[in-house]
Design an enzyme around this catalytic site. Structure first.
Site, PDB file in Angstrom:
ATOM      1  N   MET A  92      20.748 -27.413   7.103  1.00  0.00           N
ATOM      2  CA  MET A  92      20.554 -26.167   6.361  1.00  0.00           C
ATOM      3  C   MET A  92      20.828 -24.919   7.193  1.00  0.00           C
ATOM      4  O   MET A  92      20.331 -23.836   6.891  1.00  0.00           O
ATOM      5  CB  MET A  92      19.140 -26.127   5.773  1.00  0.00           C
ATOM      6  N   LEU A  95      26.901 -23.422  10.769  1.00  0.00           N
ATOM      7  CA  LEU A  95      27.417 -23.669  12.119  1.00  0.00           C
ATOM      8  C   LEU A  95      28.246 -22.483  12.597  1.00  0.00           C
ATOM      9  O   LEU A  95      28.948 -21.841  11.803  1.00  0.00           O
ATOM     10  CB  LEU A  95      28.293 -24.927  12.117  1.00  0.00           C
ATOM     11  N   ASN A 109      30.785 -31.912   5.080  1.00  0.00           N
ATOM     12  CA  ASN A 109      29.510 -31.409   4.555  1.00  0.00           C
ATOM     13  C   ASN A 109      29.292 -31.935   3.142  1.00  0.00           C
ATOM     14  O   ASN A 109      30.221 -31.979   2.330  1.00  0.00           O
ATOM     15  CB  ASN A 109      29.541 -29.877   4.519  1.00  0.00           C
ATOM     16  N   HIS A 111      27.419 -31.162  -0.336  1.00  0.00           N
ATOM     17  CA  HIS A 111      26.854 -29.995  -1.036  1.00  0.00           C
ATOM     18  C   HIS A 111      26.469 -30.398  -2.463  1.00  0.00           C
ATOM     19  O   HIS A 111      27.253 -31.057  -3.151  1.00  0.00           O
ATOM     20  CB  HIS A 111      27.876 -28.851  -1.058  1.00  0.00           C
ATOM     21  N   LEU A 146      31.959 -20.573   4.460  1.00  0.00           N
ATOM     22  CA  LEU A 146      30.853 -21.379   3.947  1.00  0.00           C
ATOM     23  C   LEU A 146      31.207 -22.093   2.643  1.00  0.00           C
ATOM     24  O   LEU A 146      31.613 -21.447   1.664  1.00  0.00           O
ATOM     25  CB  LEU A 146      29.618 -20.481   3.731  1.00  0.00           C
ATOM     26  N   GLU A 176      24.673 -38.152  -5.027  1.00  0.00           N
ATOM     27  CA  GLU A 176      24.992 -37.939  -3.604  1.00  0.00           C
ATOM     28  C   GLU A 176      24.902 -39.248  -2.819  1.00  0.00           C
ATOM     29  O   GLU A 176      25.740 -39.510  -1.949  1.00  0.00           O
ATOM     30  CB  GLU A 176      24.006 -36.936  -2.990  1.00  0.00           C
TER      31      GLU A 176
HETATM   32  C1  GAR Z   1      21.096 -32.698  -0.266  1.00  0.00           C
HETATM   33  O1  GAR Z   1      20.900 -32.508  -1.643  1.00  0.00           O
HETATM   34  C2  GAR Z   1      22.314 -31.934   0.209  1.00  0.00           C
HETATM   35  O2  GAR Z   1      23.334 -31.868  -0.739  1.00  0.00           O
HETATM   36  C3  GAR Z   1      21.730 -30.566   0.462  1.00  0.00           C
HETATM   37  O3  GAR Z   1      20.496 -30.830   1.070  1.00  0.00           O
HETATM   38  C4  GAR Z   1      19.960 -32.046   0.516  1.00  0.00           C
HETATM   39  C5  GAR Z   1      19.477 -32.906   1.667  1.00  0.00           C
HETATM   40  O4  GAR Z   1      18.715 -33.970   1.168  1.00  0.00           O
HETATM   41  N1  GAR Z   1      22.583 -29.772   1.275  1.00  0.00           N
HETATM   42  C6  GAR Z   1      22.771 -28.467   1.063  1.00  0.00           C
HETATM   43  O5  GAR Z   1      22.227 -27.841   0.180  1.00  0.00           O
HETATM   44  C7  GAR Z   1      23.746 -27.830   2.024  1.00  0.00           C
HETATM   45  N2  GAR Z   1      24.137 -26.546   1.542  1.00  0.00           N
HETATM   46  P1  GAR Z   1      18.342 -35.193   2.110  1.00  0.00           P
HETATM   47  O6  GAR Z   1      17.723 -34.601   3.388  1.00  0.00           O
HETATM   48  O7  GAR Z   1      17.322 -35.962   1.333  1.00  0.00           O
HETATM   49  O8  GAR Z   1      19.579 -35.956   2.412  1.00  0.00           O
END
Ligand code: GAR
Length: 198
Positions: A92, A95, A109, A111, A146, A176
């Site tokens: 989060m 970089l 990444n 998203h 970004l 995901e």
């Molecule tokens: C995920 O939903 C991922 O897509 C998001 O953080 C979550 C992590 O979940 N990433 C972002 O929002 C990046 N901008 P996790 O720790 O359970 O894998």
């Protein structure tokens, strides 16, 4: 394909990668280390549970355009793992351009939206509030802009009238957990070629 994971959160996507690896479904990808900017993050617990080197590297508090002490420490820790691929699985922080240039086009990444819609933080909430009927998740190559690097793959999620924000969050996470291991396996197989850094 030596793979390093960076994350800040609960680590459910890291877990799906490690489970895929344990069932020999990640091709030649081998997860060698997990690094986090959050000391008590779930992702480090997940990594340790699977017996993978899992290290808190301290806060990643640097401006995207500069590089400071913490960036050098992060670059050095990641570089020591000789990564062929770096996976941002819920990392989060933005970089630094120095970090991105150092590792070239080896960073992907995950998203939680169908990019280019709903970039930045709280993407699932953004989609929910906008009232879209289809959202999803994206894996893309990381560029200096970004959430704007070249898209590798996406998975769609339909929002029905019975959904709540909570059920939508669950649906996107399930999508995901399928998408990320599939992309990593395909990169390992050479189906998704590494781009030139943009
Ligand atoms: C995920 O939903 C991922 O897509 C998001 O953080 C979550 C992590 O979940 N990433 C972002 O929002 C990046 N901008 P996790 O720790 O359970 O894998």
């Amino acid at each position: 394909m030596r793979t390093v994971i960076l994350g800040s959160g609960t680590g459910s996507n890291c877990k799906s990668l490690l489970e895929s690896q344990a069932s020999n479904n990640l091709g030649s990808a081998k997860i060698v280390a997990i690094f986090s900017d959050i000391e008590d993050s779930g992702i480090l617990e997940v990594g340790r549970h699977f017996g993978i080197k899992s290290v808190y590297l301290g806060p990643y508090n640097i401006s995207p355009d500069t590089h400071g002490e913490s960036d050098h420490e992060w670059i050095s820790a990641v570089d020591q793992e000789k990564p062929d691929l770096i996976v941002l699985a819920g990392f989060m922080r933005i970089l630094s351009s120095y970090f991105i240039n150092f590792f070239g086009s080896r960073i992907i990444n995950l998203h939680p939206s169908l990019l280019p819609s709903f970039k930045g933080l709280n993407a699932i909430n953004q989609a929910w509030e906008e009232g879209v009927k289809i959202t999803g998740c994206t894996v893309h190559w990381v560029s200096r802009h970004l959430d704007m690097g070249k898209i590798i793959d996406q998975r769609a999620v339909r929002i029905s009238s019975e959904d709540s924000l909570d059920s939508l969050i669950r649906k996107v996470h399930i999508a995901e957990h399928f998408l990320l291991p599939t992309v990593v396996e395909n990169i390992a197989k050479g189906t998704h070629t590494f781009p030139y850094c943009d």
